[in-house]
Motif scaffolding. Structure first.
Motif, PDB file in Angstrom:
ATOM      1  N   SER A   1      68.636 -30.199 -54.637  1.00 15.99           N
ATOM      2  CA  SER A   1      69.627 -29.116 -54.571  1.00 15.99           C
ATOM      3  C   SER A   1      70.728 -29.504 -53.594  1.00 15.99           C
ATOM      4  N   ALA A   2      71.940 -29.606 -54.120  1.00 18.24           N
ATOM      5  CA  ALA A   2      73.066 -30.104 -53.339  1.00 18.24           C
ATOM      6  C   ALA A   2      74.318 -29.953 -54.201  1.00 18.24           C
ATOM      7  N   THR A   3      75.449 -30.346 -53.650  1.00 15.80           N
ATOM      8  CA  THR A   3      76.677 -30.416 -54.427  1.00 15.80           C
ATOM      9  C   THR A   3      76.930 -31.875 -54.788  1.00 15.80           C
ATOM     10  N   TYR A   4      77.252 -32.116 -56.036  1.00 15.06           N
ATOM     11  CA  TYR A   4      77.469 -33.469 -56.529  1.00 15.06           C
ATOM     12  C   TYR A   4      78.947 -33.635 -56.925  1.00 15.06           C
ATOM     13  N   PHE A   5      79.525 -34.727 -56.472  1.00 19.59           N
ATOM     14  CA  PHE A   5      80.922 -35.045 -56.788  1.00 19.59           C
ATOM     15  C   PHE A   5      80.982 -36.353 -57.567  1.00 19.59           C
ATOM     16  N   CYS A   6      81.715 -36.348 -58.651  1.00 13.63           N
ATOM     17  CA  CYS A   6      82.052 -37.610 -59.286  1.00 13.63           C
ATOM     18  C   CYS A   6      83.399 -38.069 -58.737  1.00 13.63           C
ATOM     19  N   ALA A   7      83.694 -39.324 -58.913  1.00 10.90           N
ATOM     20  CA  ALA A   7      84.981 -39.868 -58.495  1.00 10.90           C
ATOM     21  C   ALA A   7      85.331 -41.026 -59.410  1.00 10.90           C
ATOM     22  N   ALA A   8      86.600 -41.333 -59.454  1.00  9.55           N
ATOM     23  CA  ALA A   8      87.072 -42.478 -60.233  1.00  9.55           C
ATOM     24  C   ALA A   8      88.192 -43.138 -59.450  1.00  9.55           C
ATOM     25  N   GLY A   9      88.246 -44.465 -59.530  1.00 14.59           N
ATOM     26  CA  GLY A   9      89.286 -45.104 -58.736  1.00 14.59           C
ATOM     27  C   GLY A   9      89.417 -46.582 -58.980  1.00 14.59           C
ATOM     28  N   ARG A  10      90.251 -47.144 -58.140  1.00  9.70           N
ATOM     29  CA  ARG A  10      90.577 -48.567 -58.224  1.00  9.70           C
ATOM     30  C   ARG A  10      91.143 -48.996 -56.896  1.00  9.70           C
ATOM     31  N   ARG A  11      90.774 -50.194 -56.472  1.00 14.20           N
ATOM     32  CA  ARG A  11      91.315 -50.753 -55.226  1.00 14.20           C
ATOM     33  C   ARG A  11      91.177 -49.803 -54.047  1.00 14.20           C
ATOM     34  N   ARG A  12      90.003 -49.312 -53.837  1.00 13.34           N
ATOM     35  CA  ARG A  12      89.631 -48.491 -52.693  1.00 13.34           C
ATOM     36  C   ARG A  12      90.228 -47.087 -52.694  1.00 13.34           C
ATOM     37  N   ALA A  13      90.970 -46.715 -53.730  1.00  9.30           N
ATOM     38  CA  ALA A  13      91.511 -45.361 -53.798  1.00  9.30           C
ATOM     39  C   ALA A  13      90.690 -44.566 -54.805  1.00  9.30           C
ATOM     40  N   LEU A  14      90.161 -43.426 -54.414  1.00  9.81           N
ATOM     41  CA  LEU A  14      89.330 -42.609 -55.278  1.00  9.81           C
ATOM     42  C   LEU A  14      89.962 -41.251 -55.521  1.00  9.81           C
ATOM     43  N   THR A  15      89.790 -40.762 -56.751  1.00  6.07           N
ATOM     44  CA  THR A  15      90.136 -39.384 -57.099  1.00  6.07           C
ATOM     45  C   THR A  15      88.826 -38.659 -57.365  1.00  6.07           C
ATOM     46  N   PHE A  16      88.614 -37.537 -56.702  1.00  7.91           N
ATOM     47  CA  PHE A  16      87.344 -36.831 -56.798  1.00  7.91           C
ATOM     48  C   PHE A  16      87.415 -35.668 -57.777  1.00  7.91           C
ATOM     49  N   GLY A  17      86.280 -35.418 -58.436  1.00 12.38           N
ATOM     50  CA  GLY A  17      86.123 -34.199 -59.197  1.00 12.38           C
ATOM     51  C   GLY A  17      85.944 -33.022 -58.257  1.00 12.38           C
ATOM     52  N   SER A  18      85.902 -31.825 -58.821  1.00 11.41           N
ATOM     53  CA  SER A  18      85.862 -30.606 -58.007  1.00 11.41           C
ATOM     54  C   SER A  18      84.463 -30.257 -57.517  1.00 11.41           C
ATOM     55  N   GLY A  19      83.445 -30.970 -57.989  1.00 12.40           N
ATOM     56  CA  GLY A  19      82.089 -30.743 -57.498  1.00 12.40           C
ATOM     57  C   GLY A  19      81.266 -29.835 -58.393  1.00 12.40           C
ATOM     58  N   THR A  20      79.955 -30.093 -58.389  1.00 13.33           N
ATOM     59  CA  THR A  20      78.974 -29.258 -59.105  1.00 13.33           C
ATOM     60  C   THR A  20      77.871 -28.879 -58.125  1.00 13.33           C
ATOM     61  N   ARG A  21      77.665 -27.574 -57.994  1.00 10.25           N
ATOM     62  CA  ARG A  21      76.611 -27.101 -57.107  1.00 10.25           C
ATOM     63  C   ARG A  21      75.340 -26.982 -57.915  1.00 10.25           C
ATOM     64  N   LEU A  22      74.359 -27.825 -57.597  1.00  7.54           N
ATOM     65  CA  LEU A  22      73.088 -27.854 -58.311  1.00  7.54           C
ATOM     66  C   LEU A  22      72.009 -27.148 -57.509  1.00  7.54           C
TER      67      LEU A  22
END
Lengths: 110, 112
Positions: free
Chosen positions: A85-106
């Motif tokens: 039970s936690a909040t999970y974030f996905c991310a996508a990126g390139r060259r050390r720069a990440l864009t994060f999703g808004s999160g899912t509270r599980l």
């Protein structure tokens, strides 16, 4: 073009269930796709990550599935436990720069 | 592996007061450093990132600023805090050949 869309916003499963969290990205230049786990009051911790040259990666009970053509990836948690039970974030990126999703509270119920 | 330290862990400040949050990194050299803000129950908003000493890029215009006086030190500052500055501030570091960002434990800031 930098957005990463994550769903669902929240998720409740019973112990032993298999929660699935989905993410979609737009920028085809992204080449690194990590998932982070965050407990309340703590910083996010890297859980598992994948590169687009593979369609699936497993680490313990956590699996990433990756669909390059659809620009989607998902996290599956096998045999989920209350401790997941936690909040999970996905991310996508390139060259050390990440864009994060808004999160899912599980929430995994005993 | 990298270790990121942040302090203070919690901070309560009045509106209009200054702010200084510090982040230091161990276990890597010449990392990219990042400041994120997380509102309660929300996602991560990138505020600043730095690719080297004295090099700061701002992602969101606001009354916050960042500085990098040393290779593994990153500071978030404000001259006058606003109520809307309340949140959970996270420092992250990305070093070595990979793209992974590692996060510190965070600072909980409450502006009253």
């Amino acid at each position: 073009q930098q957005q990463v869309k994550q769903s669902p916003q929240s998720l409740i499963v019973q112990k032993g269930g298999i929660p699935i969290i989905n993410c979609a990205y737009e920028n085809t230049a992204f080449d690194y796709f990590p998932w982070y786990q965050q407990f309340p009051g703590k910083g996010p911790a890297l859980l598992i990550a994948i590169r687009p040259d593979v369609s699936e990666k497993k680490e313990g009970r956590f699996t990433i599935s990756f669909n390059k053509s659809a620009k989607q990836f998902s996290l599956h948690i096998m045999d989920s436990q209350p401790g997941d039970s936690a909040t999970y974030f996905c991310a996508a990126g390139r060259r050390r720069a990440l864009t994060f999703g808004s999160g899912t509270r599980l929430q995994v119920q005993p | 592996s990298q270790t990121i330290h942040q302090w203070p862990a919690t901070l309560v400040q009045p509106v209009g007061s200054p702010l200084s949050l510090e982040c230091t990194v161990e276990g890597t050299s010449n990392p990219n450093l990042y400041w994120y803000r997380q509102a309660a129950g929300r996602g991560l908003q990138l505020l600043f990132y730095s690719v080297g000493i004295g090099q700061i890029s701002s992602e969101v215009p606001q009354n916050l600023s960042a500085s990098r006086p040393q290779d593994r030190q990153f500071i978030l500052s404000s001259k006058k805090l606003l109520l809307s500055d309340s949140g959970f501030y996270l420092c992250a570091s990305s070093g070595g050949p990979g793209d992974t960002q590692y996060f510190g434990p965070g600072t909980r800031l409450t502006v009253l």
